[in-house]
Motif scaffolding. Structure first.
Motif, short mmCIF file in Angstrom:
data_model
loop_
_atom_site.label_atom_id
_atom_site.label_comp_id
_atom_site.label_asym_id
_atom_site.label_seq_id
_atom_site.Cartn_x
_atom_site.Cartn_y
_atom_site.Cartn_z
N MET A 125 41.71 -92.98 -10.96
CA MET A 125 42.50 -93.52 -9.87
C MET A 125 42.21 -95.00 -9.64
N LYS A 126 41.00 -95.40 -9.88
CA LYS A 126 40.64 -96.78 -9.59
C LYS A 126 41.38 -97.74 -10.52
N LYS A 127 41.59 -97.36 -11.78
CA LYS A 127 42.28 -98.22 -12.73
C LYS A 127 43.74 -98.44 -12.33
N SER A 128 44.41 -97.39 -11.81
CA SER A 128 45.81 -97.53 -11.39
C SER A 128 45.91 -98.44 -10.17
N GLU A 129 44.93 -98.40 -9.30
CA GLU A 129 44.93 -99.30 -8.14
C GLU A 129 44.76 -100.76 -8.58
N GLU A 130 43.91 -100.99 -9.58
CA GLU A 130 43.73 -102.34 -10.10
C GLU A 130 45.02 -102.87 -10.73
N ILE A 131 45.70 -102.02 -11.49
CA ILE A 131 46.96 -102.42 -12.12
C ILE A 131 48.00 -102.72 -11.06
N GLN A 132 48.06 -101.89 -10.03
CA GLN A 132 49.02 -102.10 -8.95
C GLN A 132 48.71 -103.41 -8.21
N ASP A 133 47.45 -103.69 -7.97
CA ASP A 133 47.07 -104.94 -7.30
C ASP A 133 47.49 -106.15 -8.13
#
Length: 65
Positions: A1-9
Motif C-alpha cells: 500500500m505504501k508504494k501506491s501512495e508514493e506513486i499517487q503523491d
C-alpha cells in the motif's frame, strides 16, 4: 500500500501534473488542427477568410474600426 501512495503523491504533485496538463492541451489542439487540415479541401488556417459569407459580411465598404 505504501508504494501506491508514493506513486499517487508523485502523479498528483503540481510540479509534475501542471506541465503534463499543458503538454496534453497542446497535443489535443495540434491533433484537432491536423484532423481539420485532412478533412477540409481548403486551408484550415484561412478558412474564415476563404468563406464567402465572411467575405460578404466584412466587405460592406464602411470601415467602422
Amino acid at each position: 500500500m505504501k508504494k501506491s501512495e508514493e506513486i499517487q503523491d508523485i502523479l498528483l504533485h503540481p510540479l509534475w501534473f501542471g506541465p503534463v496538463l499543458v503538454m496534453f492541451t497542446f497535443v489535443l489542439i495540434q491533433t484537432l488542427h491536423t484532423l481539420t487540415h485532412w478533412r477540409m479541401e481548403i486551408d484550415a488556417d484561412s478558412y474564415c477568410r476563404n468563406n464567402a459569407e465572411w467575405i460578404e459580411q466584412n466587405t460592406g465598404g464602411d470601415d467602422d474600426y
